[in-house]
Design an enzyme around this catalytic site. Sequence first.
Site, PDB file in Angstrom:
ATOM      1  N   PRO A   2       0.838  -1.217   0.000  1.00 17.46           N
ATOM      2  CA  PRO A   2       0.000   0.000   0.000  1.00 17.46           C
ATOM      3  C   PRO A   2       0.870   1.263   0.000  1.00 17.46           C
ATOM      4  O   PRO A   2       1.740   1.418   0.846  1.00 17.46           O
ATOM      5  CB  PRO A   2      -0.791  -0.106   1.311  1.00 17.46           C
ATOM      6  N   GLU A   3       0.647   2.109  -0.997  1.00 17.96           N
ATOM      7  CA  GLU A   3       1.374   3.372  -1.089  1.00 17.96           C
ATOM      8  C   GLU A   3       0.471   4.478  -0.548  1.00 17.96           C
ATOM      9  O   GLU A   3      -0.689   4.243  -0.220  1.00 17.96           O
ATOM     10  CB  GLU A   3       1.731   3.649  -2.550  1.00 17.96           C
TER      11      GLU A   3
END
Length: 279
Positions: A2-3
Amino acid sequence: MPELPEVETTLRGIEPALTGRTINAVMVRNASLRWPVPDQVDLARGRRVIRCWRRAKYLLIELDSGEPAVTSAQGGLLIHLGMSGSLRICETGDAPRKHDHVDIVLDNGKCIRFNDPRRFGVFTWWEPPAQDHKLLRDLGPEPLSGAFSGNHLWQRSRGRKGAVKNFIMDGKIVVGVGNIYAAEALFMAGIHPMRAAGRVSAVRYEALAAAIRDVLSRAIALGGTTLRDFSNSDGNPGYFAQELLVYEREGLPCFQCQAPVRRKVIGQRSSYYCPRCQR
Ligand SMILES: [Zn+2]
């Protein structure tokens, strides 16, 4: 992994379900995440959620004191999704799935469930002031805030010989510029990822800062399109849904000049760039 855009999308997904609700319990099924989930998370019991916010890739759930006379924020829960974490909204009675490690049980029969197969995520407690927390105190500015600019990058980069790509991915310089977004922003600004950070001009840093803001804003906007499915999805809000210009396009023609996109490993990460458009 997850960015920042996925974390922002997660925040927007869970925030309406949490704000104003009282936490009945924090139920820990498996405490061995990146660091053990501390007993302190039990302090959340009986407290109302004042607001939810994000700092870098950390989600903060801010709670009241649990006593009507004390209205100020009294700390709360701090969550990082690590490599593979996600949060989803479900009914308290729903049977847990594999890797559902922690539940935030609310007073309306709903719960926020933290799932993390690789267990590099963080689920812990913070006390005010949040910015002094050991995980938050050394972080650089938010890329979408007024504190971030080309001038900030230019000033912090003077004398630095390391690659500009590693420089913009350093959370002490600016938070939330992950590998994909660094590659895309450097392409948009026409800067070679291997160029020494100290040898990029102020004008080009202005272009780079604008590109970073643009690529992250677009990714957040795209993530937002999947929000309506948030509560019944697997908690993965449209990762990598973005149309990418260079990332994972090795050998394919550059959209600007048709030269084949190249891949090079910089700092143990694959970097994609156009050898003609990026100098
Ligand atoms: Zn090109």
